[in-house]
Design a protein around this motif. Structure first.
Motif, PDB file in Angstrom:
ATOM      1  N   GLY A 181       2.692   4.005   2.635  1.00 24.16           N
ATOM      2  CA  GLY A 181       1.853   5.171   2.894  1.00 24.16           C
ATOM      3  C   GLY A 181       0.419   4.726   2.757  1.00 24.16           C
ATOM      4  N   GLY A 182      -0.544   5.522   3.212  1.00 24.78           N
ATOM      5  CA  GLY A 182      -1.925   5.087   3.166  1.00 24.78           C
ATOM      6  C   GLY A 182      -2.266   4.222   4.356  1.00 24.78           C
ATOM      7  N   ASN A 183      -3.328   3.397   4.190  1.00 19.77           N
ATOM      8  CA  ASN A 183      -3.796   2.668   5.358  1.00 19.77           C
ATOM      9  C   ASN A 183      -4.655   1.473   4.933  1.00 19.77           C
ATOM     10  OD1 ASN A 183      -4.079   2.074   8.029  1.00 19.77           O
ATOM     11  ND2 ASN A 183      -5.422   3.786   8.526  1.00 19.77           N
ATOM     12  N   VAL A 184      -4.814   0.540   5.881  1.00 21.51           N
ATOM     13  CA  VAL A 184      -5.807  -0.520   5.768  1.00 21.51           C
ATOM     14  C   VAL A 184      -6.949  -0.162   6.705  1.00 21.51           C
ATOM     15  CG1 VAL A 184      -6.322  -2.962   6.105  1.00 21.51           C
ATOM     16  CG2 VAL A 184      -4.085  -2.267   5.229  1.00 21.51           C
ATOM     17  N   ILE A 185      -8.161  -0.058   6.161  1.00 24.90           N
ATOM     18  CA  ILE A 185      -9.340   0.282   6.951  1.00 24.90           C
ATOM     19  C   ILE A 185     -10.036  -1.027   7.309  1.00 24.90           C
ATOM     20  CG2 ILE A 185     -11.505   1.566   6.997  1.00 24.90           C
ATOM     21  CD1 ILE A 185     -10.263   3.348   4.766  1.00 24.90           C
ATOM     22  N   PRO A 186     -10.027  -1.436   8.597  1.00 19.89           N
ATOM     23  CA  PRO A 186     -10.479  -2.794   8.935  1.00 19.89           C
ATOM     24  C   PRO A 186     -11.962  -3.053   8.690  1.00 19.89           C
ATOM     25  CG  PRO A 186      -9.934  -1.551  10.921  1.00 19.89           C
ATOM     26  CD  PRO A 186      -9.485  -0.715   9.770  1.00 19.89           C
ATOM     27  N   PRO A 202       2.334  -3.298  12.112  1.00 21.52           N
ATOM     28  CA  PRO A 202       1.729  -2.552  13.224  1.00 21.52           C
ATOM     29  C   PRO A 202       0.512  -1.765  12.741  1.00 21.52           C
ATOM     30  CG  PRO A 202       3.757  -1.479  12.497  1.00 21.52           C
ATOM     31  CD  PRO A 202       3.656  -2.761  11.735  1.00 21.52           C
ATOM     32  N   LEU A 203      -0.634  -2.402  12.740  1.00 20.35           N
ATOM     33  CA  LEU A 203      -1.883  -1.821  12.266  1.00 20.35           C
ATOM     34  C   LEU A 203      -2.941  -1.914  13.358  1.00 20.35           C
ATOM     35  CD1 LEU A 203      -2.095  -3.561   8.759  1.00 20.35           C
ATOM     36  CD2 LEU A 203      -1.357  -1.221   9.188  1.00 20.35           C
ATOM     37  N   THR A 204      -4.055  -1.255  13.121  1.00 21.07           N
ATOM     38  CA  THR A 204      -5.268  -1.507  13.886  1.00 21.07           C
ATOM     39  C   THR A 204      -6.101  -2.503  13.096  1.00 21.07           C
ATOM     40  OG1 THR A 204      -5.283   0.675  14.939  1.00 21.07           O
ATOM     41  CG2 THR A 204      -7.374  -0.508  14.841  1.00 21.07           C
ATOM     42  N   TYR A 205      -6.276  -3.678  13.659  1.00 21.52           N
ATOM     43  CA  TYR A 205      -7.023  -4.742  13.010  1.00 21.52           C
ATOM     44  C   TYR A 205      -8.422  -4.821  13.611  1.00 21.52           C
ATOM     45  CZ  TYR A 205      -2.364  -6.379  11.560  1.00 21.52           C
ATOM     46  OH  TYR A 205      -1.101  -6.465  11.022  1.00 21.52           O
ATOM     47  N   ILE A 232       0.872  -1.174   0.000  1.00 23.95           N
ATOM     48  CA  ILE A 232       0.000   0.000   0.000  1.00 23.95           C
ATOM     49  C   ILE A 232       0.908   1.222   0.000  1.00 23.95           C
ATOM     50  CG2 ILE A 232      -1.820   1.232   1.227  1.00 23.95           C
ATOM     51  CD1 ILE A 232      -2.753  -1.442   2.304  1.00 23.95           C
ATOM     52  N   ASN A 233       0.943   1.867  -1.168  1.00 27.03           N
ATOM     53  CA  ASN A 233       1.871   2.970  -1.389  1.00 27.03           C
ATOM     54  C   ASN A 233       1.081   4.249  -1.642  1.00 27.03           C
ATOM     55  OD1 ASN A 233       4.060   4.555  -1.927  1.00 27.03           O
ATOM     56  ND2 ASN A 233       4.671   3.513  -3.813  1.00 27.03           N
ATOM     57  N   GLY A 234       0.495   4.770  -0.547  1.00 24.74           N
ATOM     58  CA  GLY A 234      -0.215   6.035  -0.658  1.00 24.74           C
ATOM     59  C   GLY A 234      -1.714   5.904  -0.828  1.00 24.74           C
ATOM     60  N   GLY A 235      -2.231   4.693  -1.026  1.00 22.12           N
ATOM     61  CA  GLY A 235      -3.669   4.492  -1.170  1.00 22.12           C
ATOM     62  C   GLY A 235      -4.273   3.900   0.087  1.00 22.12           C
ATOM     63  N   ASN A 236      -5.539   3.453  -0.028  1.00 21.76           N
ATOM     64  CA  ASN A 236      -6.239   2.850   1.099  1.00 21.76           C
ATOM     65  C   ASN A 236      -6.939   1.576   0.637  1.00 21.76           C
ATOM     66  OD1 ASN A 236      -5.841   4.975   3.189  1.00 21.76           O
ATOM     67  ND2 ASN A 236      -7.030   6.211   1.761  1.00 21.76           N
ATOM     68  N   LEU A 237      -6.972   0.590   1.516  1.00 18.59           N
ATOM     69  CA  LEU A 237      -7.708  -0.648   1.261  1.00 18.59           C
ATOM     70  C   LEU A 237      -8.754  -0.801   2.353  1.00 18.59           C
ATOM     71  CD1 LEU A 237      -8.127  -3.318  -0.267  1.00 18.59           C
ATOM     72  CD2 LEU A 237      -6.472  -4.365   1.304  1.00 18.59           C
ATOM     73  N   ASN A 238     -10.038  -0.880   1.954  1.00 19.66           N
ATOM     74  CA  ASN A 238     -11.144  -1.032   2.890  1.00 19.66           C
ATOM     75  C   ASN A 238     -11.636  -2.471   2.833  1.00 19.66           C
ATOM     76  OD1 ASN A 238     -13.539  -0.885   4.368  1.00 19.66           O
ATOM     77  ND2 ASN A 238     -13.897   1.239   3.765  1.00 19.66           N
TER      78      ASN A 238
END
Length: 692
Positions: free
Chosen positions: A198-203, A221-224, A175-181
């Motif tokens: 960069g960006g994030n994983v949206i659980p 190290p994410l919020t799962y 994930i290079n600057g985007g988001n995955l929901n």
């Protein structure tokens, strides 16, 4: 390098020629390639000339003649220039096409059914499938090349928001600057990890599964929401994580904390074949929901530092046992043991931190709390029952130690051997030593809930029950009714402890009294551990529990400090429900009574009895069942305090739902407490069994 065959429409006079320029195939590069840095190609370009239409062909390339794959790239493609101008950088719609070489034949990477136009130019490329637009994961317009296949590596580029629409399996994702929901679905990573540049994983209530089968993989190290670790090999935390839902370890991987922390708001579930490697880390159970810790299939889950910090509700050890190697911190919320054990390995006095009326260890049940101890240290143990805080303080003054600890349980009911005392506590504590021998001397303080007091607490003494008899503090206790504590110093053995104000030196100390329907009769059994000035017993029966009739008299032993067993058979019991008790009469005419027992004849209520209990030194006792399902299987186990099975038998109830069997404990079985498990009609009945 190149092979072509299998035309779909080849007629007389049809031709297809391939030629190439002088470009090299020695290296991958980004020159004249689209979407740098996600596409790399060889320098060579091929041209297609064709006469007439030969349909599609199968085209393959010998991968051993190509350079090694660039790092992070896995899939081979044909990069076809659709306008034949030789410019492979033009990203306008339709200007070029990616065709995956999705077949393998030996060293060949190939694709079938390619239909070139006359004059088409193409090259060989390797590409990372990158999301270049916002959209659903399964929408081709979201991706530079195509909708990813199971097992692909993908990249979510800058500014792209991608949403899962089903459970998805990838070998790795960057994930290079985007988001995955995740949108409630499961993302399974089969080989690598989630590379978060960069960006994030949206659980969004979804699950991330790390499922590699070898090597060491980074758990980001994410919020799962839910985190699932499966496969095999090592999954290593690369930083602190927060899991808002459940954390599950399946298969036989190792989840290595690697010195990082876990905050968990859901349940912890680990398979017996899996392992958690705690290091200088802490695992915190928090949030508002009730939580469980399960080691599925049994075994022990070990934590380094375990923190209970809940806004509401508690944490229950649901299956298996829990071990804390360093510190257990109780901030808010209880730890409920049930039938499972909690072992605090450290013998430091700060191994359990915090604790109090709003956060303690509920050791009311068959599961015990075990705490390491050493000489002269004072340990404040925050324990209690389902609704009341009842801690204890323990100081071991002298003994011979070998990896020493004490195991503690408590029971929220009067001690069964409390006699006919009218001043007593409706609670007792049990302490068992581990690795403690020799000349023992210790101090014990019990804190009791006011709601457990029966009678005048100013008369309380601490009393311990060992070998069928009571020993009292005899005025040496320190009673503080203001703080509800009693201290007894200089105790020299371990056993059960409670508080009594009178009645401990009675004519009869009742060990047990059982009334069991036996065919058309009722069999009464009772055992005394001590008799003083005892003249005789009278068996009494009642139909309503109020009005009693005397059935027979049996002589007592007068004076005895040994276990004495009595029995009598009522061959003419009343139909349906009857009540039985034993009246005891002294030589001076004073009387006392046993507890009341109920027996139902006719349509039998389920009645399970083990007798005598405590079991005599011979180790022989009987188990009787009444009121079970006819011709149903009965299984009986005796388990010691370490969880080891020491006796086992099976049988079958008769046509009236009855079964009786004699069991023998091994001669090597030490005196003390055991757990009797009786499985009948799909349920397990538990009973504490004592061996003299």
């Amino acid at each position: 390098l190149l092979a072509m065959d299998a035309p779909t429409s080849l007629d007389s006079g049809d031709y297809l020629y391939l030629g190439h320029d002088a470009g090299t195939i020695a290296a991958w590069g980004n020159t004249n390639a689209p979407n740098n840095p996600y596409v790399e190609r060889v320098d060579r370009t091929w041209r297609v000339d064709k006469i007439n239409d030969i349909g599609g062909i199968r085209l393959g390339f010998d991968t051993t003649a190509l350079p090694a794959k660039p790092a992070g790239f896995d899939a081979y493609y044909l990069l076809i220039d659709n306008d034949n101008d030789g410019d492979f950088t033009d990203v306008a719609d339709g200007e070029f096409t990616f065709v995956r070489l999705n077949e393998r034949f030996g060293p060949l990477a190939r694709v079938s059914g390619v239909d070139f136009i006359d004059g088409a130019l193409f090259t060989i490329a390797m590409a990372q499938n990158v999301a270049v637009n916002d959209g659903d994961f399964d929408d081709p317009d979201t991706w530079l090349i195509e909708v990813p296949l199971d097992g692909d590596e993908v990249v979510i580029g800058t500014g792209s928001d991608v949403t899962l629409t089903e459970d998805t399996e990838l070998s790795e994702i960057t994930i290079n600057g985007g988001n995955l929901n995740l949108m409630g679905f499961t993302l399974t990573i089969t080989e690598g990890t989630i590379n978060l540049i960069g960006g994030n994983v949206i659980p969004s209530n979804g699950t991330i599964e790390y499922a590699s089968t070898s090597g060491t993989v980074c758990v980001q190290p994410l919020t799962y929401h839910h985190l699932l670790v499966s496969g095999s090999g090592t999954k290593e935390l690369c930083g602190d994580i927060v899991v808002n839902g459940d954390l599950q370890i399946n298969g036989d991987p190792t989840l290595d904390a690697n010195g990082h922390n876990i905050e968990l708001l859901g349940n912890w579930n680990s398979a017996v074949s899996a392992s958690f490697a705690p290091q200088a880390d802490q695992v915190t159970f928090s949030g508002t929901a009730a939580q469980t810790i399960s080691k599925t299939g049994g075994g022990t889950e070990a934590f380094n530092n375990l923190i209970i910090n809940k806004t509401t509700n508690d944490v229950t050890i649901n299956e298996g046992n829990v071990q804390v190697n360093n510190t257990l911190t109780l901030t808010s919320g209880d730890v409920i043991l049930g039938a499972n054990n909690l072992v605090v390995n450290s013998n430091s006095t700060s191994a359990i931190q915090g604790g109090g009326a709003t956060s303690y260890i509920n050791n009311e049940g068959t599961g015990y709390l075990q705490h390491g101890v050493t000489l002269t240290n004072t340990y404040a143990i925050p324990v209690g029952g389902a609704t009341e805080y009842a801690p204890l303080t323990f100081t071991l003054n002298s003994a011979t130690l070998s990896s020493a600890s004490i195991r503690m349980t408590q029971t929220d009911s009067p001690h069964p051997a409390r006699d006919n005392a009218t001043i007593y506590l409706t609670r007792y504590w049990s302490i068992t030593p581990v690795g403690i021998s020799g000349s023992i001397d210790y101090d014990l303080t019990l804190q009791y809930p006011e709601s457990d007091v029966v009678g005048d607490e100013n008369s309380f003494r601490m009393a311990k029950y060992t070998g069928g008899s009571w020993t009292e503090s005899e005025g040496t206790e320190i009673l503080d009714t203001g703080n509800n504590t009693v201290t007894w110093n200089g105790i020299t053995s371990f056993s059960d402890y409670t508080l009594l104000g009178n009645g401990t030196v009675l004519p009869v100390v009742w060990e047990q009294f059982r009334a069991v329907a036996d065919g058309e009769a009722v069999h009464l059994f009772w055992t005394t551990s001590e008799e003083v000035n005892n003249d005789y017993f009278t068996v009494e029966r009642s139909l309503d529990g109020q009005t009693w009739e005397a059935l027979t008299d049996l002589p007592g032993r007068g004076f005895s400090q040994a276990s004495v067993a009595y029995d009598w058979v009522d061959n003419s019991p009343a139909p349906l429900t009857s009540y039985y008790r034993i009246r005891q009469t002294d030589f001076d005419g004073e009387i006392g009574y046993s507890p009341i027992r109920t027996v139902t004849m006719g349509t039998l209520a389920l009645n399970i009895a083990a007798y005598p209990n405590p079991v005599p030194e011979s180790g022989q006792f009987q188990v009787a069942v009444q009121g079970g399902t006819p011709e149903s299987e009965v299984r009986v186990q005796v388990i010691d305090l370490t969880g080891r099975q020491v006796a086992y038998t099976t049988g079958e109830t008769n046509s009236r739902g009855q079964w009786k069997h004699e069991l023998q404990l091994p001669s090597s079985a030490p005196t003390g407490a055991y757990l009797l498990l009786i499985e009948l009609d799909g349920q397990v009945h538990r009973e504490k069994l004592m061996l003299r």
